[in-house]
Write an enzyme that holds these catalytic residues in place. Structure first.
Site, PDB file in Angstrom:
ATOM      1  N   SER A  32       0.872  -1.187   0.000  1.00 49.73           N
ATOM      2  CA  SER A  32       0.000   0.000   0.000  1.00 49.73           C
ATOM      3  C   SER A  32       0.907   1.236   0.000  1.00 49.73           C
ATOM      4  CB  SER A  32      -0.873   0.013   1.254  1.00 49.73           C
ATOM      5  OG  SER A  32      -0.060   0.216   2.399  1.00 49.73           O
ATOM      6  N   TYR A  58      22.116  -4.235  -1.727  1.00 52.36           N
ATOM      7  CA  TYR A  58      21.156  -4.112  -2.833  1.00 52.36           C
ATOM      8  C   TYR A  58      20.880  -2.650  -3.190  1.00 52.36           C
ATOM      9  CZ  TYR A  58      17.567  -4.196   0.971  1.00 52.36           C
ATOM     10  OH  TYR A  58      16.827  -3.968   2.107  1.00 52.36           O
ATOM     11  N   LYS A  68      17.274   3.096   0.497  1.00 53.75           N
ATOM     12  CA  LYS A  68      18.726   2.977   0.727  1.00 53.75           C
ATOM     13  C   LYS A  68      19.509   3.545  -0.464  1.00 53.75           C
ATOM     14  CE  LYS A  68      18.933   0.592   4.738  1.00 53.75           C
ATOM     15  NZ  LYS A  68      19.618   1.062   5.949  1.00 53.75           N
ATOM     16  N   GLY A  93      26.214  -6.952   4.257  1.00 54.27           N
ATOM     17  CA  GLY A  93      25.458  -8.110   3.783  1.00 54.27           C
ATOM     18  C   GLY A  93      24.626  -8.612   4.959  1.00 54.27           C
TER      19      GLY A  93
HETATM   20  C1  HXC Z   1       3.202  -5.539   4.171  1.00 50.99           C
HETATM   21  C2  HXC Z   1       3.274  -4.040   5.908  1.00 50.99           C
HETATM   22  C3  HXC Z   1       4.076  -4.923   6.680  1.00 50.99           C
HETATM   23  C4  HXC Z   1       4.424  -6.168   6.103  1.00 50.99           C
HETATM   24  C5  HXC Z   1       3.719  -3.142   7.853  1.00 50.99           C
HETATM   25  N1  HXC Z   1       3.095  -2.965   6.681  1.00 50.99           N
HETATM   26  N2  HXC Z   1       4.347  -4.322   7.868  1.00 50.99           N
HETATM   27  N3  HXC Z   1       2.852  -4.333   4.682  1.00 50.99           N
HETATM   28  N4  HXC Z   1       3.955  -6.433   4.840  1.00 50.99           N
HETATM   29  N5  HXC Z   1       5.164  -7.055   6.753  1.00 50.99           N
HETATM   30  C6  HXC Z   1       2.268  -1.820   6.284  1.00 50.99           C
HETATM   31  C7  HXC Z   1       1.030  -1.677   7.169  1.00 50.99           C
HETATM   32  O1  HXC Z   1      -0.014  -2.513   6.735  1.00 50.99           O
HETATM   33  C8  HXC Z   1       0.716  -0.198   6.992  1.00 50.99           C
HETATM   34  O2  HXC Z   1       0.081   0.053   5.772  1.00 50.99           O
HETATM   35  C9  HXC Z   1       2.094   0.437   6.884  1.00 50.99           C
HETATM   36  O3  HXC Z   1       2.994  -0.601   6.480  1.00 50.99           O
HETATM   37  C10 HXC Z   1       2.576   1.010   8.202  1.00 50.99           C
HETATM   38  O4  HXC Z   1       2.510  -0.028   9.172  1.00 50.99           O
HETATM   39  P1  HXC Z   1       2.771   0.259  10.708  1.00 50.99           P
HETATM   40  O5  HXC Z   1       2.768  -1.037  11.415  1.00 50.99           O
HETATM   41  O6  HXC Z   1       1.849   1.348  11.184  1.00 50.99           O
HETATM   42  O7  HXC Z   1       4.233   0.894  10.632  1.00 50.99           O
HETATM   43  P2  HXC Z   1       5.189   1.369  11.763  1.00 50.99           P
HETATM   44  O8  HXC Z   1       4.601   1.148  13.133  1.00 50.99           O
HETATM   45  O9  HXC Z   1       5.628   2.737  11.390  1.00 50.99           O
HETATM   46  O10 HXC Z   1       6.437   0.332  11.644  1.00 50.99           O
HETATM   47  C11 HXC Z   1       7.374   0.437  10.626  1.00 50.99           C
HETATM   48  C12 HXC Z   1       7.787  -0.917  10.096  1.00 50.99           C
HETATM   49  C13 HXC Z   1       8.192  -1.896  11.256  1.00 50.99           C
HETATM   50  C14 HXC Z   1       8.912  -0.697   9.098  1.00 50.99           C
HETATM   51  C15 HXC Z   1       6.586  -1.559   9.365  1.00 50.99           C
HETATM   52  O11 HXC Z   1       8.602  -3.140  10.726  1.00 50.99           O
HETATM   53  C16 HXC Z   1       9.289  -1.321  12.101  1.00 50.99           C
HETATM   54  O12 HXC Z   1       9.053  -0.567  13.052  1.00 50.99           O
HETATM   55  N6  HXC Z   1      10.584  -1.654  11.825  1.00 50.99           N
HETATM   56  C17 HXC Z   1      11.759  -1.147  12.560  1.00 50.99           C
HETATM   57  C18 HXC Z   1      12.887  -2.141  12.658  1.00 50.99           C
HETATM   58  C19 HXC Z   1      13.230  -2.906  11.415  1.00 50.99           C
HETATM   59  O13 HXC Z   1      12.449  -2.983  10.458  1.00 50.99           O
HETATM   60  N7  HXC Z   1      14.404  -3.493  11.422  1.00 50.99           N
HETATM   61  C20 HXC Z   1      14.913  -4.305  10.291  1.00 50.99           C
HETATM   62  C21 HXC Z   1      15.998  -3.572   9.599  1.00 50.99           C
HETATM   63  S1  HXC Z   1      16.892  -4.763   8.702  1.00 50.99           S
HETATM   64  P3  HXC Z   1      -1.557   0.264   5.672  1.00 50.99           P
HETATM   65  O14 HXC Z   1      -1.786   0.587   4.254  1.00 50.99           O
HETATM   66  O15 HXC Z   1      -2.159  -1.025   6.107  1.00 50.99           O
HETATM   67  O16 HXC Z   1      -1.875   1.425   6.600  1.00 50.99           O
HETATM   68  C22 HXC Z   1      17.335  -4.172   7.237  1.00 50.99           C
HETATM   69  C23 HXC Z   1      18.205  -5.198   6.516  1.00 50.99           C
HETATM   70  C24 HXC Z   1      18.397  -4.945   5.073  1.00 50.99           C
HETATM   71  O17 HXC Z   1      17.005  -3.125   6.827  1.00 50.99           O
HETATM   72  C25 HXC Z   1      19.263  -5.949   4.344  1.00 50.99           C
HETATM   73  C26 HXC Z   1      19.254  -7.373   4.756  1.00 50.99           C
HETATM   74  C27 HXC Z   1      20.225  -8.223   3.994  1.00 50.99           C
HETATM   75  P1  NAP Z   2      17.314  -3.389  14.049  1.00 56.05           P
HETATM   76  O1  NAP Z   2      17.904  -3.905  15.314  1.00 56.05           O
HETATM   77  O2  NAP Z   2      15.866  -3.586  13.810  1.00 56.05           O
HETATM   78  O3  NAP Z   2      17.686  -1.858  13.943  1.00 56.05           O
HETATM   79  C1  NAP Z   2      16.828  -0.853  13.520  1.00 56.05           C
HETATM   80  C2  NAP Z   2      16.831   0.240  14.575  1.00 56.05           C
HETATM   81  O4  NAP Z   2      16.197   1.400  14.061  1.00 56.05           O
HETATM   82  C3  NAP Z   2      16.083  -0.161  15.854  1.00 56.05           C
HETATM   83  O5  NAP Z   2      16.904   0.125  16.980  1.00 56.05           O
HETATM   84  C4  NAP Z   2      14.861   0.745  15.852  1.00 56.05           C
HETATM   85  O6  NAP Z   2      14.483   1.089  17.183  1.00 56.05           O
HETATM   86  C5  NAP Z   2      15.380   1.950  15.074  1.00 56.05           C
HETATM   87  N1  NAP Z   2      14.315   2.716  14.452  1.00 56.05           N
HETATM   88  C6  NAP Z   2      13.358   2.262  13.595  1.00 56.05           C
HETATM   89  N2  NAP Z   2      12.525   3.253  13.264  1.00 56.05           N
HETATM   90  C7  NAP Z   2      12.982   4.361  13.895  1.00 56.05           C
HETATM   91  C8  NAP Z   2      12.546   5.708  13.948  1.00 56.05           C
HETATM   92  N3  NAP Z   2      11.459   6.113  13.256  1.00 56.05           N
HETATM   93  N4  NAP Z   2      13.234   6.594  14.718  1.00 56.05           N
HETATM   94  C9  NAP Z   2      14.313   6.185  15.404  1.00 56.05           C
HETATM   95  N5  NAP Z   2      14.779   4.926  15.400  1.00 56.05           N
HETATM   96  C10 NAP Z   2      14.118   4.026  14.655  1.00 56.05           C
HETATM   97  O7  NAP Z   2      18.063  -4.039  12.791  1.00 56.05           O
HETATM   98  P2  NAP Z   2      19.618  -4.124  12.402  1.00 56.05           P
HETATM   99  O8  NAP Z   2      19.787  -5.385  11.672  1.00 56.05           O
HETATM  100  O9  NAP Z   2      20.482  -3.823  13.554  1.00 56.05           O
HETATM  101  O10 NAP Z   2      19.748  -2.950  11.325  1.00 56.05           O
HETATM  102  C11 NAP Z   2      20.592  -1.840  11.537  1.00 56.05           C
HETATM  103  C12 NAP Z   2      20.951  -1.185  10.201  1.00 56.05           C
HETATM  104  O11 NAP Z   2      21.686  -2.107   9.401  1.00 56.05           O
HETATM  105  C13 NAP Z   2      19.762  -0.757   9.365  1.00 56.05           C
HETATM  106  O12 NAP Z   2      20.070   0.446   8.704  1.00 56.05           O
HETATM  107  C14 NAP Z   2      19.627  -1.877   8.355  1.00 56.05           C
HETATM  108  O13 NAP Z   2      18.983  -1.472   7.180  1.00 56.05           O
HETATM  109  C15 NAP Z   2      21.090  -2.164   8.124  1.00 56.05           C
HETATM  110  N6  NAP Z   2      21.356  -3.485   7.538  1.00 56.05           N
HETATM  111  C16 NAP Z   2      21.177  -4.589   8.297  1.00 56.05           C
HETATM  112  C17 NAP Z   2      21.449  -5.827   7.735  1.00 56.05           C
HETATM  113  C18 NAP Z   2      21.283  -7.094   8.515  1.00 56.05           C
HETATM  114  O14 NAP Z   2      21.422  -8.172   7.915  1.00 56.05           O
HETATM  115  N7  NAP Z   2      21.026  -7.044   9.818  1.00 56.05           N
HETATM  116  C19 NAP Z   2      21.895  -5.902   6.410  1.00 56.05           C
HETATM  117  C20 NAP Z   2      22.040  -4.744   5.678  1.00 56.05           C
HETATM  118  C21 NAP Z   2      21.779  -3.518   6.263  1.00 56.05           C
HETATM  119  P3  NAP Z   2      12.944   1.418  17.563  1.00 56.05           P
HETATM  120  O15 NAP Z   2      12.118   0.340  16.936  1.00 56.05           O
HETATM  121  O16 NAP Z   2      12.955   1.433  19.045  1.00 56.05           O
HETATM  122  O17 NAP Z   2      12.665   2.763  17.000  1.00 56.05           O
END
Ligand code: HXC
Ligand code: NAP
Length: 280
Positions: free
Chosen positions: A103, A146, A161, A188
């Protein structure tokens, strides 16, 4: 290479510093003598992390999506420290989804944290450094491998990113005038709770994924922290607009014949090549 005082007198903000890779970087900067601030949305993990580090660590709850909260965080840190001279834009959001099912709000949820959050923090950081004329300041942006290739099923993150890398490269030139260094790190796969709970559907996938990494294992958070400490330190003083990939060689797997090593053991590969040699 690193001493207890490598980052002494540095004042570094790590966004998303309460968990995963952000916490590993902040902890290591602190061990190397820096003052560190951890920000994130959830206060408790931040406070626990800062308490565990002790003196020179501060927890500041802040949502990087909101420029007003970011400004208030920098005001508070400037009041405490006088200056913030290091910034790691690490906070991120990500999840797996087929792109046709996204969405607009789901796209925004990731882009607002990763791209706009990085902009809000970088702008606030840069404006203050420029106004104060602070020497030797720098920014590290955490991107992904990526960023270069794009990736299926993580479209919002791939777009955000890539934007962060463009921001890094643009400002690395524009803000060189002020002595601000900006670099990126592209990790990675590192098995943090935050990433794995959202991106790794089940353990069998985890195993086969690992076999596609030339070094045959996932990264360790301390390996990333060492890379970040190097970029943050004076040892990297001539590195500007760089992006260090830390992925065990995973990004190079596109080379067509690299996958032989996944398919069969080395003696079998050699045997197969031998059998293909032209007979005299
Ligand atoms: C589809 C999703 C979804 C999912 C949320 N949404 N999760 N859609 N699949 N799994 C949609 C919801 O339906 C909603 O849309 C909108 O996204 C916002 O959802 P909220 O839950 O209100 O969002 P919010 O509370 O702001 O949370 C943000 C978030 C959540 C990104 C969705 O996962 C989060 O807080 N993440 C923080 C930590 C994190 O993600 N760490 C991983 C980083 S690792 P609608 O339309 O329904 O309103 C990383 C690694 C990269 O980046 C590389 C790896 C190799
Ligand atoms: P993680 O533990 O989920 O880290 C994400 C952090 O971002 C959490 O501490 C979260 O804390 C914070 N965050 C999310 N939304 C935020 C907001 N709106 N304001 C302030 N803080 C916020 O995951 P991670 O694996 O350590 O990832 C760290 C970084 O590495 C990210 O940039 C990710 O894209 C990158 N990365 C990770 C991997 C991997 O394999 N782990 C690979 C490539 C890149 P709160 O939820 O409390 O806000």
């Amino acid at each position: 290479m690193f001493q207890e005082d490598t980052l002494k007198d540095r004042h570094i903000l790590v966004t998303g510093g309460g968990s995963g890779l952000g916490l590993a970087m902040a902890t290591y900067f602190h061990q190397l003598g820096a003052h560190v601030a951890l920000c994130g949305r959830r206060p408790q993990p931040l406070q626990d992390a800062a308490d565990a580090m002790g003196e020179r660590a501060v927890a500041i709850p802040c949502d990087v999506r909101d420029p007003e909260q970011v400004k208030a965080m920098f005001d508070e840190l400037t009041r405490r420290w006088g200056v913030v001279d290091g910034l790691v834009n690490n906070a991120a959001g990500n999840f797996l989804s087929a792109s046709e099912d996204l969405s607009p709000n789901a796209f925004n949820a990731v882009v607002d944290i990763v791209l706009k959050g990085t902009f809000h923090c970088t702008l606030e950081f840069g404006q203050r450094i420029i106004a104060a004329g602070t020497p030797s300041s720098n920014v590290i942006n955490i991107v992904t491998t990526y960023t270069e290739t794009g990736s299926s099923f993580v479209l919002p993150s791939a777009c955000a990113k890539a934007g962060v890398l463009a921001m890094t490269n643009s400002l690395a030139v524009e803000w060189s005038t002020y002595g601000i260094r900006l670099n990126a790190i592209a990790p990675g796969p590192f098995p943090t709770e935050g990433a794995w709970s959202r991106l790794m559907p089940d353990p069998s996938i985890e195993e086969s994924y690992k076999r596609g990494i030339p070094l045959g294992r996932y990264g360790k958070p301390e390996e990333l922290a060492q890379c970040a400490a190097f970029l943050m330190s004076p040892m990297a003083s001539y590195i500007q607009g760089g992006c260090i990939t830390i992925d065990g060689g995973e990004r190079l797997m596109a080379g067509q014949f690299n996958r032989f090593v996944q398919w069969m053991p080395r003696p079998m590969i050699k045997q197969a090549f031998e059998a293909m040699k032209p007979r005299k």
